[in-house]
Design a protein around this motif. Structure first.
Motif, PDB file in Angstrom:
ATOM      1  N   ARG A 152      -6.660  10.384   3.538  1.00  7.90           N
ATOM      2  CA  ARG A 152      -6.086  10.490   2.194  1.00  7.90           C
ATOM      3  C   ARG A 152      -4.946   9.503   2.078  1.00  7.90           C
ATOM      4  N   PHE A 153      -4.663   9.135   0.847  1.00  2.99           N
ATOM      5  CA  PHE A 153      -3.593   8.188   0.567  1.00  2.99           C
ATOM      6  C   PHE A 153      -2.893   8.693  -0.692  1.00  2.99           C
ATOM      7  N   LEU A 154      -1.596   8.931  -0.583  1.00  2.05           N
ATOM      8  CA  LEU A 154      -0.812   9.487  -1.673  1.00  2.05           C
ATOM      9  C   LEU A 154       0.420   8.626  -1.898  1.00  2.05           C
ATOM     10  N   SER A 155       0.806   8.455  -3.161  1.00  2.00           N
ATOM     11  CA  SER A 155       1.974   7.645  -3.487  1.00  2.00           C
ATOM     12  C   SER A 155       2.797   8.310  -4.584  1.00  2.00           C
ATOM     13  N   SER A 156       4.088   8.010  -4.575  1.00  2.00           N
ATOM     14  CA  SER A 156       4.931   8.339  -5.720  1.00  2.00           C
ATOM     15  C   SER A 156       4.335   7.623  -6.928  1.00  2.00           C
ATOM     16  N   ASP A 157       4.567   8.176  -8.110  1.00  2.00           N
ATOM     17  CA  ASP A 157       4.038   7.533  -9.309  1.00  2.00           C
ATOM     18  C   ASP A 157       5.006   6.512  -9.908  1.00  2.00           C
ATOM     19  N   LEU A 158       6.144   6.282  -9.266  1.00  2.00           N
ATOM     20  CA  LEU A 158       7.097   5.300  -9.774  1.00  2.00           C
ATOM     21  C   LEU A 158       6.682   3.877  -9.392  1.00  2.00           C
ATOM     22  N   GLY A 159       7.107   2.926 -10.203  1.00  2.00           N
ATOM     23  CA  GLY A 159       6.658   1.547 -10.097  1.00  2.00           C
ATOM     24  C   GLY A 159       6.746   0.895  -8.732  1.00  2.00           C
ATOM     25  N   ARG A 160       7.900   0.984  -8.073  1.00  2.00           N
ATOM     26  CA  ARG A 160       8.045   0.303  -6.773  1.00  2.00           C
ATOM     27  C   ARG A 160       7.072   0.851  -5.748  1.00  2.00           C
ATOM     28  N   ALA A 161       6.938   2.157  -5.704  1.00  2.00           N
ATOM     29  CA  ALA A 161       6.009   2.767  -4.742  1.00  2.00           C
ATOM     30  C   ALA A 161       4.569   2.418  -5.096  1.00  2.00           C
ATOM     31  N   ARG A 162       4.239   2.444  -6.371  1.00  2.00           N
ATOM     32  CA  ARG A 162       2.863   2.110  -6.786  1.00  2.00           C
ATOM     33  C   ARG A 162       2.510   0.660  -6.461  1.00  2.00           C
ATOM     34  N   THR A 203       3.677  -1.056  -3.961  1.00  2.00           N
ATOM     35  CA  THR A 203       3.431  -1.040  -2.520  1.00  2.00           C
ATOM     36  C   THR A 203       2.065  -0.429  -2.223  1.00  2.00           C
ATOM     37  N   ALA A 204       1.754   0.692  -2.878  1.00  2.00           N
ATOM     38  CA  ALA A 204       0.465   1.363  -2.677  1.00  2.00           C
ATOM     39  C   ALA A 204      -0.690   0.457  -3.103  1.00  2.00           C
ATOM     40  N   ASP A 205      -0.504  -0.310  -4.173  1.00  2.00           N
ATOM     41  CA  ASP A 205      -1.550  -1.236  -4.624  1.00  2.00           C
ATOM     42  C   ASP A 205      -1.866  -2.278  -3.550  1.00  2.00           C
ATOM     43  N   ILE A 206      -0.825  -2.808  -2.933  1.00  2.00           N
ATOM     44  CA  ILE A 206      -1.019  -3.815  -1.881  1.00  2.00           C
ATOM     45  C   ILE A 206      -1.750  -3.205  -0.691  1.00  2.00           C
ATOM     46  N   ILE A 207      -1.291  -2.041  -0.254  1.00  2.00           N
ATOM     47  CA  ILE A 207      -1.924  -1.365   0.880  1.00  2.00           C
ATOM     48  C   ILE A 207      -3.368  -1.005   0.539  1.00  2.00           C
ATOM     49  N   SER A 208      -3.581  -0.494  -0.651  1.00  2.00           N
ATOM     50  CA  SER A 208      -4.922  -0.110  -1.093  1.00  2.00           C
ATOM     51  C   SER A 208      -5.870  -1.306  -1.075  1.00  2.00           C
ATOM     52  N   GLY A 209      -5.371  -2.444  -1.550  1.00  2.00           N
ATOM     53  CA  GLY A 209      -6.194  -3.651  -1.576  1.00  2.00           C
ATOM     54  C   GLY A 209      -6.622  -4.103  -0.196  1.00  2.00           C
ATOM     55  N   LEU A 210      -5.713  -4.030   0.757  1.00  2.00           N
ATOM     56  CA  LEU A 210      -6.034  -4.480   2.113  1.00  2.00           C
ATOM     57  C   LEU A 210      -6.887  -3.464   2.862  1.00  2.00           C
ATOM     58  N   LEU A 211      -6.580  -2.177   2.682  1.00  2.00           N
ATOM     59  CA  LEU A 211      -7.304  -1.147   3.429  1.00  2.00           C
ATOM     60  C   LEU A 211      -8.582  -0.683   2.720  1.00  2.00           C
ATOM     61  N   GLY A 212      -8.709  -1.001   1.440  1.00  2.00           N
ATOM     62  CA  GLY A 212      -9.866  -0.529   0.688  1.00  2.00           C
ATOM     63  C   GLY A 212      -9.856   0.982   0.522  1.00  2.00           C
ATOM     64  N   VAL A 271      -2.994  11.443   6.700  1.00  2.00           N
ATOM     65  CA  VAL A 271      -2.604  11.147   5.318  1.00  2.00           C
ATOM     66  C   VAL A 271      -1.510  10.078   5.315  1.00  2.00           C
ATOM     67  N   LEU A 272      -1.718   9.058   4.529  1.00  2.00           N
ATOM     68  CA  LEU A 272      -0.731   7.997   4.333  1.00  2.00           C
ATOM     69  C   LEU A 272       0.041   8.307   3.055  1.00  2.00           C
ATOM     70  N   VAL A 273       1.380   8.300   3.144  1.00  2.00           N
ATOM     71  CA  VAL A 273       2.223   8.581   1.982  1.00  2.00           C
ATOM     72  C   VAL A 273       3.158   7.400   1.762  1.00  2.00           C
ATOM     73  N   VAL A 274       3.187   6.895   0.524  1.00  2.00           N
ATOM     74  CA  VAL A 274       4.117   5.838   0.127  1.00  2.00           C
ATOM     75  C   VAL A 274       5.109   6.454  -0.849  1.00  2.00           C
ATOM     76  N   SER A 275       6.383   6.336  -0.519  1.00  2.00           N
ATOM     77  CA  SER A 275       7.383   6.936  -1.388  1.00  2.00           C
ATOM     78  C   SER A 275       8.681   6.146  -1.317  1.00  2.00           C
ATOM     79  N   HIS A 276       9.811   6.838  -1.291  1.00  2.00           N
ATOM     80  CA  HIS A 276      11.128   6.218  -1.384  1.00  2.00           C
ATOM     81  C   HIS A 276      12.023   6.730  -0.262  1.00  2.00           C
ATOM     82  N   GLY A 277      13.114   6.019  -0.014  1.00  2.00           N
ATOM     83  CA  GLY A 277      14.018   6.370   1.064  1.00  2.00           C
ATOM     84  C   GLY A 277      14.572   7.782   0.987  1.00  2.00           C
ATOM     85  N   GLY A 278      14.962   8.223  -0.203  1.00  2.00           N
ATOM     86  CA  GLY A 278      15.498   9.567  -0.357  1.00  2.00           C
ATOM     87  C   GLY A 278      14.467  10.644  -0.048  1.00  2.00           C
TER      88      GLY A 278
END
Length: 143
Positions: free
Chosen positions: A12-22, A24-33, A107-114
């Motif tokens: 599974r791959f989950l990301s914050s819905d905020l722009g910076r995280a998305r 990052t998730a777009d780049i990872i998604s593109g490379l990992l498919g 599960v891969l999670v992309v989010s923020h420092g806080g």
């Protein structure tokens, strides 16, 4: 980061819905498919009346709110925003929900420092307000 993840398998791959995280998730998604889902619970703390202001503007426009934030009180709620305790509860609820829905999965999670800080504090049982400062000791503090 995406390059470093290419040898791992994720269910599974989950990301914050905020722009910076998305982004990052777009780049990872593109490379990992691997497609990802977004979850608003992975957002940073909502800063209410302070949202979008610079550090200089924060102190000038809302000195009492800044004093409340600096007090270290995890229950201090920023007007129109949330407290550190509310924020951590939201983050941890997302992670616990994910663990229940995905037992044994990677599960891969992309989010923020806080958000990561909330996870680490909870995992290490560090009371709110007692975790290490977020600023690097090598960087000068802003005045």
């Amino acid at each position: 980061m995406a390059e470093g993840l290419k040898d791992f398998r994720f269910d599974r791959f989950l990301s914050s819905d905020l722009g910076r995280a998305r982004r990052t998730a777009d780049i990872i998604s593109g490379l990992l498919g691997l497609a990802y889902e977004t979850d608003a619970r992975l957002r940073e703390r909502h800063l209410g009346v302070l949202q979008g202001l610079t550090w200089a503007e924060l102190g000038a426009r809302h000195p009492a709110v800044m004093a409340g934030m600096k007090s270290g009180d995890p229950d201090y709620r920023i007007p129109e925003g949330e407290s550190r305790r509310e924020c951590q509860a939201r983050h941890v609820a997302c992670l616990e929900d994910l663990a229940r829905r995905c037992p044994g999965q990677s599960v891969l999670v992309v989010s923020h420092g806080g958000v990561l800080r909330s996870f680490m504090d909870r995992a290490l049982d560090i009371p709110l307000g007692k975790s290490a400062p977020t600023r690097s000791p090598m960087r000068p503090l802003m005045s």
